[in-house]
Design a protein around this motif. Structure first.
Motif, PDB file in Angstrom:
ATOM      1  N   HIS A  79       0.880  -1.170   0.000  1.00  0.00           N
ATOM      2  CA  HIS A  79       0.000   0.000   0.000  1.00  0.00           C
ATOM      3  C   HIS A  79       0.918   1.220   0.000  1.00  0.00           C
ATOM      4  CE1 HIS A  79      -4.112  -1.495   0.459  1.00  0.00           C
ATOM      5  NE2 HIS A  79      -3.629  -2.462   1.210  1.00  0.00           N
ATOM      6  N   TYR A  80       1.128   1.798  -1.173  1.00  0.00           N
ATOM      7  CA  TYR A  80       2.037   2.933  -1.302  1.00  0.00           C
ATOM      8  C   TYR A  80       1.522   4.120  -0.479  1.00  0.00           C
ATOM      9  CZ  TYR A  80       4.868   6.536  -3.672  1.00  0.00           C
ATOM     10  OH  TYR A  80       5.735   7.567  -3.970  1.00  0.00           O
ATOM     11  N   TRP A  81       2.368   4.677   0.359  1.00  0.00           N
ATOM     12  CA  TRP A  81       1.968   5.709   1.310  1.00  0.00           C
ATOM     13  C   TRP A  81       1.332   6.924   0.634  1.00  0.00           C
ATOM     14  CZ3 TRP A  81       3.496  10.761   1.275  1.00  0.00           C
ATOM     15  CH2 TRP A  81       4.628  11.071   0.498  1.00  0.00           C
ATOM     16  N   GLU A  82       1.831   7.284  -0.552  1.00  0.00           N
ATOM     17  CA  GLU A  82       1.390   8.522  -1.194  1.00  0.00           C
ATOM     18  C   GLU A  82      -0.063   8.462  -1.655  1.00  0.00           C
ATOM     19  OE1 GLU A  82       3.314  11.780  -4.295  1.00  0.00           O
ATOM     20  OE2 GLU A  82       4.356   9.919  -3.862  1.00  0.00           O
ATOM     21  N   GLU A  83      -0.618   7.266  -1.750  1.00  0.00           N
ATOM     22  CA  GLU A  83      -2.028   7.141  -2.118  1.00  0.00           C
ATOM     23  C   GLU A  83      -2.942   7.687  -1.018  1.00  0.00           C
ATOM     24  OE1 GLU A  83      -2.271   2.986  -2.816  1.00  0.00           O
ATOM     25  OE2 GLU A  83      -1.260   3.077  -4.758  1.00  0.00           O
ATOM     26  N   GLY A  84      -2.384   7.890   0.158  1.00  0.00           N
ATOM     27  CA  GLY A  84      -3.162   8.438   1.263  1.00  0.00           C
ATOM     28  C   GLY A  84      -3.161   9.947   1.314  1.00  0.00           C
ATOM     29  N   SER A  85      -2.356  10.588   0.456  1.00  0.00           N
ATOM     30  CA  SER A  85      -2.320  12.053   0.431  1.00  0.00           C
ATOM     31  C   SER A  85      -2.163  12.549  -1.005  1.00  0.00           C
ATOM     32  CB  SER A  85      -1.182  12.589   1.307  1.00  0.00           C
ATOM     33  OG  SER A  85       0.053  11.994   0.941  1.00  0.00           O
ATOM     34  N   PRO A  86      -3.123  12.226  -1.876  1.00  0.00           N
ATOM     35  CA  PRO A  86      -3.034  12.685  -3.260  1.00  0.00           C
ATOM     36  C   PRO A  86      -3.041  14.206  -3.333  1.00  0.00           C
ATOM     37  CG  PRO A  86      -5.243  11.860  -2.783  1.00  0.00           C
ATOM     38  CD  PRO A  86      -4.377  11.496  -1.612  1.00  0.00           C
ATOM     39  N   SER A  87      -2.241  14.745  -4.234  1.00  0.00           N
ATOM     40  CA  SER A  87      -2.111  16.201  -4.379  1.00  0.00           C
ATOM     41  C   SER A  87      -1.600  16.861  -3.108  1.00  0.00           C
ATOM     42  CB  SER A  87      -3.451  16.833  -4.788  1.00  0.00           C
ATOM     43  OG  SER A  87      -3.946  16.245  -5.976  1.00  0.00           O
ATOM     44  N   GLY A  88      -0.976  16.081  -2.235  1.00  0.00           N
ATOM     45  CA  GLY A  88      -0.381  16.642  -1.035  1.00  0.00           C
ATOM     46  C   GLY A  88      -1.328  16.873   0.114  1.00  0.00           C
ATOM     47  N   VAL A  89      -2.590  16.486  -0.022  1.00  0.00           N
ATOM     48  CA  VAL A  89      -3.578  16.671   1.039  1.00  0.00           C
ATOM     49  C   VAL A  89      -3.913  15.312   1.658  1.00  0.00           C
ATOM     50  CG1 VAL A  89      -5.900  17.459   1.616  1.00  0.00           C
ATOM     51  CG2 VAL A  89      -4.554  18.691  -0.108  1.00  0.00           C
ATOM     52  N   PHE A  90      -3.755  15.202   2.965  1.00  0.00           N
ATOM     53  CA  PHE A  90      -3.963  13.940   3.663  1.00  0.00           C
ATOM     54  C   PHE A  90      -5.458  13.639   3.742  1.00  0.00           C
ATOM     55  CE2 PHE A  90      -3.318  10.640   6.774  1.00  0.00           C
ATOM     56  CZ  PHE A  90      -2.008  10.211   6.540  1.00  0.00           C
ATOM     57  N   GLY A 116      11.121   1.987   3.495  1.00  0.00           N
ATOM     58  CA  GLY A 116      12.534   1.781   3.231  1.00  0.00           C
ATOM     59  C   GLY A 116      13.397   1.994   4.456  1.00  0.00           C
ATOM     60  N   ALA A 117      13.112   3.075   5.205  1.00  0.00           N
ATOM     61  CA  ALA A 117      13.972   3.422   6.338  1.00  0.00           C
ATOM     62  C   ALA A 117      13.186   3.946   7.535  1.00  0.00           C
ATOM     63  CB  ALA A 117      15.020   4.447   5.900  1.00  0.00           C
ATOM     64  N   GLY A 118      11.909   3.627   7.619  1.00  0.00           N
ATOM     65  CA  GLY A 118      11.148   3.977   8.816  1.00  0.00           C
ATOM     66  C   GLY A 118      10.558   5.363   8.829  1.00  0.00           C
ATOM     67  N   VAL A 119      10.478   6.025   7.667  1.00  0.00           N
ATOM     68  CA  VAL A 119       9.907   7.374   7.616  1.00  0.00           C
ATOM     69  C   VAL A 119       8.549   7.349   6.904  1.00  0.00           C
ATOM     70  CG1 VAL A 119      10.232   9.763   6.845  1.00  0.00           C
ATOM     71  CG2 VAL A 119      12.187   8.448   7.691  1.00  0.00           C
ATOM     72  N   THR A 120       8.541   6.959   5.631  1.00  0.00           N
ATOM     73  CA  THR A 120       7.283   7.022   4.880  1.00  0.00           C
ATOM     74  C   THR A 120       6.323   5.876   5.195  1.00  0.00           C
ATOM     75  OG1 THR A 120       8.347   5.966   2.960  1.00  0.00           O
ATOM     76  CG2 THR A 120       8.240   8.374   2.996  1.00  0.00           C
ATOM     77  N   ALA A 121       6.689   5.017   6.127  1.00  0.00           N
ATOM     78  CA  ALA A 121       5.697   4.096   6.687  1.00  0.00           C
ATOM     79  C   ALA A 121       4.781   4.846   7.656  1.00  0.00           C
ATOM     80  CB  ALA A 121       6.387   2.944   7.412  1.00  0.00           C
ATOM     81  N   CYS A 122       5.289   5.918   8.240  1.00  0.00           N
ATOM     82  CA  CYS A 122       4.525   6.648   9.262  1.00  0.00           C
ATOM     83  C   CYS A 122       3.227   7.239   8.730  1.00  0.00           C
ATOM     84  CB  CYS A 122       5.403   7.718   9.904  1.00  0.00           C
ATOM     85  SG  CYS A 122       6.781   7.032  10.865  1.00  0.00           S
ATOM     86  N   PRO A 123       3.192   7.808   7.501  1.00  0.00           N
ATOM     87  CA  PRO A 123       1.893   8.264   7.016  1.00  0.00           C
ATOM     88  C   PRO A 123       0.880   7.136   6.867  1.00  0.00           C
ATOM     89  CG  PRO A 123       3.583   8.515   5.327  1.00  0.00           C
ATOM     90  CD  PRO A 123       4.269   8.238   6.617  1.00  0.00           C
ATOM     91  N   ASN A 124       1.337   5.922   6.575  1.00  0.00           N
ATOM     92  CA  ASN A 124       0.406   4.797   6.527  1.00  0.00           C
ATOM     93  C   ASN A 124      -0.060   4.409   7.931  1.00  0.00           C
ATOM     94  OD1 ASN A 124      -0.208   4.230   3.880  1.00  0.00           O
ATOM     95  ND2 ASN A 124       1.346   2.645   3.630  1.00  0.00           N
ATOM     96  N   ALA A 140      -2.619   6.959   8.672  1.00  0.00           N
ATOM     97  CA  ALA A 140      -3.805   6.701   7.855  1.00  0.00           C
ATOM     98  C   ALA A 140      -4.629   5.542   8.417  1.00  0.00           C
ATOM     99  CB  ALA A 140      -3.389   6.401   6.419  1.00  0.00           C
ATOM    100  N   LEU A 141      -3.964   4.488   8.801  1.00  0.00           N
ATOM    101  CA  LEU A 141      -4.662   3.336   9.384  1.00  0.00           C
ATOM    102  C   LEU A 141      -5.340   3.722  10.698  1.00  0.00           C
ATOM    103  CD1 LEU A 141      -1.910   0.749   8.551  1.00  0.00           C
ATOM    104  CD2 LEU A 141      -4.313   0.431   7.917  1.00  0.00           C
ATOM    105  N   THR A 142      -4.661   4.532  11.490  1.00  0.00           N
ATOM    106  CA  THR A 142      -5.241   4.997  12.747  1.00  0.00           C
ATOM    107  C   THR A 142      -6.493   5.815  12.483  1.00  0.00           C
ATOM    108  OG1 THR A 142      -3.025   5.049  13.751  1.00  0.00           O
ATOM    109  CG2 THR A 142      -4.753   6.273  14.866  1.00  0.00           C
ATOM    110  N   GLU A 143      -6.420   6.713  11.500  1.00  0.00           N
ATOM    111  CA  GLU A 143      -7.589   7.512  11.130  1.00  0.00           C
ATOM    112  C   GLU A 143      -8.734   6.633  10.630  1.00  0.00           C
ATOM    113  OE1 GLU A 143      -8.351  11.130  11.039  1.00  0.00           O
ATOM    114  OE2 GLU A 143      -6.974  10.671  12.655  1.00  0.00           O
ATOM    115  N   ALA A 144      -8.381   5.513   9.997  1.00  0.00           N
ATOM    116  CA  ALA A 144      -9.383   4.613   9.430  1.00  0.00           C
ATOM    117  C   ALA A 144     -10.029   3.709  10.475  1.00  0.00           C
ATOM    118  CB  ALA A 144      -8.753   3.768   8.328  1.00  0.00           C
ATOM    119  N   GLY A 145      -9.546   3.781  11.711  1.00  0.00           N
ATOM    120  CA  GLY A 145     -10.170   3.025  12.783  1.00  0.00           C
ATOM    121  C   GLY A 145      -9.468   1.749  13.181  1.00  0.00           C
TER     122      GLY A 145
END
Length: 277
Positions: free
Chosen positions: A199-210, A234-242, A245-250
């Protein structure tokens, strides 16, 4: 309660003495670009956190590209930035939350619950005509007492133990061709941890909006909310937006594998999968 706040609401907190804005802009491959952008213009009163020097510890043979800093050192930096348990922290970047969510997660891990991500980022703030300054902030120092919550992270041993377990879901947050192993340019080994789904992290913030929780839930509709989830990148950074996102999703049982792929491939014996799962 949401972990997101829009600029239109956040601007009302500008003069709130119990709110701290944290600028976490960073450009991978250009380590000085984030602070340069901060000096050019930032939200008034915002303090700056650098991904490499403030939100990461020294690299070693194992541990990944952005290991966590010493918790005592991190707590001291939070205190110097005027952050204590009584302050609400609003974190922001200009990269779709990819960097700011690392600070969001680290604050949660340190036991600080009152933290939100500026969902539309600094560009939207600026385009809306909200206040911007190039004056560095001078926060009043305080003391932050960490209460480390290790239930929010997964060790490499736990990741290994979870391979093949039906109840546990492993999410790879990298772009698809790195997950499949087609892109061999970044790390010494290409592919993903066996059993991981992508699940690519950037799909959770298209156009830069979360995206909000409803839309994030749609992204992860293939995963039951009662599953245990471990997220890596890759190194523990861009997993954080996911993770956010999962937390926001419940989802209530979500953990970050901090070392991520860069840690996994530092062990010669670790198995690697390529292609689609």
């Amino acid at each position: 309660m949401s972990n997101l706040i829009h600029s239109s609401e956040a601007v009302l907190r500008l003069n709130d003495p119990n709110t701290v804005f944290a600028d976490v802009r960073f450009v991978l491959g250009e380590p000085s670009a984030g602070y340069a952008a901060y000096l050019q213009g930032h939200i008034p009163g915002a303090v700056f956190f650098d991904l490499n020097t403030d939100l990461s510890g020294p690299k070693e043979i194992h541990g990944g590209g952005h290991p966590l800093p010493d918790p005592v050192v991190f707590a001291e930096k939070l205190g110097q930035a005027g952050i204590d348990e009584g302050k609400e922290v609003i974190v922001y970047d200009d990269q779709g939350g990819s960097i700011a969510s690392r600070l969001w997660w680290m604050l949660k891990h340190a036991g600080h619950e009152k933290v939100k991500l500026l969902s539309d980022g600094f560009s939207s703030w600026s385009q809306a005509g909200y206040p911007i300054t190039n004056e560095p902030s001078h926060p009043v120092g305080t003391k932050f007492s960490p209460q480390i919550n290790d239930s929010l992270q997964a060790t490499i041993t736990e990741v290994k133990a979870g391979i093949g377990q039906e109840q546990r879901v492993l999410i790879d947050s990298r772009i698809h061709d790195r997950y499949t192993g087609e892109d061999t340019s970044k790390y010494q080994k290409a592919g993903h941890i066996p059993g991981a789904i992508n699940h690519y992290w950037e799909e959770g913030s298209p156009s830069g909006v979360f995206l909000d929780g409803i839309h994030q839930r749609e992204r992860f509709k293939d995963i039951s909310v009662d599953r245990e989830i471990i997220v890596y990148c890759g190194a523990g950074v861009t997993a954080c937006p996911n993770v956010l996102a999962l937390t926001e999703a419940g989802y209530n049982n979500v953990r970050l594998y901090v070392g991520s792929w860069s840690d996994w491939v530092s062990y010669e014996e670790n198995p690697i999968a390529t292609g689609e799962e």
